[in-house]
Motif scaffolding. Structure first.
Motif, PDB file in Angstrom:
ATOM      1  N   PHE A 153      36.079  43.320  52.591  1.00  0.00           N
ATOM      2  CA  PHE A 153      35.655  41.720  53.048  1.00  0.00           C
ATOM      3  C   PHE A 153      37.040  42.110  51.335  1.00  0.00           C
ATOM      4  O   PHE A 153      36.887  42.158  50.495  1.00  0.00           O
ATOM      5  N   ILE A 154      38.541  40.598  52.513  1.00  0.00           N
ATOM      6  CA  ILE A 154      39.692  40.518  51.282  1.00  0.00           C
ATOM      7  C   ILE A 154      39.213  38.697  51.000  1.00  0.00           C
ATOM      8  O   ILE A 154      38.878  38.337  52.142  1.00  0.00           O
ATOM      9  N   ASP A 155      40.301  38.858  50.365  1.00  0.00           N
ATOM     10  CA  ASP A 155      40.994  37.256  50.005  1.00  0.00           C
ATOM     11  C   ASP A 155      41.514  36.853  50.709  1.00  0.00           C
ATOM     12  O   ASP A 155      42.378  37.680  51.024  1.00  0.00           O
ATOM     13  N   GLN A 156      42.449  35.685  50.634  1.00  0.00           N
ATOM     14  CA  GLN A 156      43.471  35.481  51.152  1.00  0.00           C
ATOM     15  C   GLN A 156      44.812  35.682  50.467  1.00  0.00           C
ATOM     16  O   GLN A 156      46.007  35.982  50.863  1.00  0.00           O
ATOM     17  N   THR A 157      44.846  36.300  49.476  1.00  0.00           N
ATOM     18  CA  THR A 157      45.517  36.809  48.020  1.00  0.00           C
ATOM     19  C   THR A 157      45.670  38.486  48.617  1.00  0.00           C
ATOM     20  O   THR A 157      46.749  38.721  48.112  1.00  0.00           O
ATOM     21  N   GLY A 158      44.127  38.884  49.519  1.00  0.00           N
ATOM     22  CA  GLY A 158      44.523  40.207  49.694  1.00  0.00           C
ATOM     23  C   GLY A 158      43.687  41.055  48.778  1.00  0.00           C
ATOM     24  O   GLY A 158      43.264  42.142  48.773  1.00  0.00           O
TER      25      GLY A 158
END
Length: 197
Positions: A153-158
């Motif tokens: 899983f990644i967040d919205q910043t990558g």
């Protein structure tokens, strides 16, 4: 009394006629999302209608997905994907091999090398195309698959918040995500990637 029932039933049936007529003239039709539904005409081109059956975006696309967050993915005659707004204006050029609906302001796209990343609503790449596969964001995180076919899983910043170590996974729901380990056992992880059960 029978006359009143007949009148009421007739009114109900007649109220359905425009919708039925609108559906009957298309090769295929999607569900309504955000007030519009995609339709496929006799030439197998996609466009959009409103709930009255009126064509609001002409049938000119090789493919079209449903609207999400005001934009819909479309595929041009060359098989390249981009996004249009509800007026039919192209807001992100058709340059991607594949594209998924916008969720939480970002959309997953696949480039010409077959790698996936994410763009914003202006069409700008905000997370580079480096993943073998990717799913839409949910609760601030997106599932991504690396070249070893493992999910993380990644967040919205990558930023990777849960390493790609899972055989299979599902998106987050209420702060938890189901993941499958190498032995086929399922677990729940939190948003830090910690196994909680």
């Amino acid at each position: 009394m029978k006359r009143i029932i007949f009148i009421v039933l007739s009114a109900v049936v007649l109220s359905l006629v425009p919708a039925t007529y609108a559906s009957a003239q298309w090769k295929d039709q999607g569900d309504f999302f955000e007030g519009l539904a995609w339709v496929k005409d006799a030439n197998w081109k996609y466009g959009f209608i409103d709930k009255t059956g009126k064509v609001v975006i002409p049938c000119q696309w090789k493919y079209a997905g449903s609207f999400s967050e005001g934009l819909a993915a479309v595929k041009d005659a060359n098989g390249r994907c981009g996004f249009i707004d509800k007026t039919g204006k192209v807001v992100s050029p058709c340059q991607w091999n594949d594209a998924w609906p916008f969720r939480e302001g970002l959309a997953a796209v696949r480039d010409s090398t077959g790698k996936c990343g994410f763009i914003n609503k202006k069409g700008k790449v905000v997370i580079p195309c480096q993943w073998k596969s990717a799913w839409s964001f949910r609760e601030g995180l997106a599932m991504v698959k690396d070249d070893s076919d493992k999910w993380g899983f990644i967040d919205q910043t990558g930023k990777v918040v849960s390493p790609c170590q899972w055989k299979d996974a599902y998106s987050f729901s209420e702060g938890l995500a189901r993941v499958e380990d190498a032995n086929g056992k399922w677990h729940q992880i939190d948003k830090t990637g910690k196994v909680v059960e």
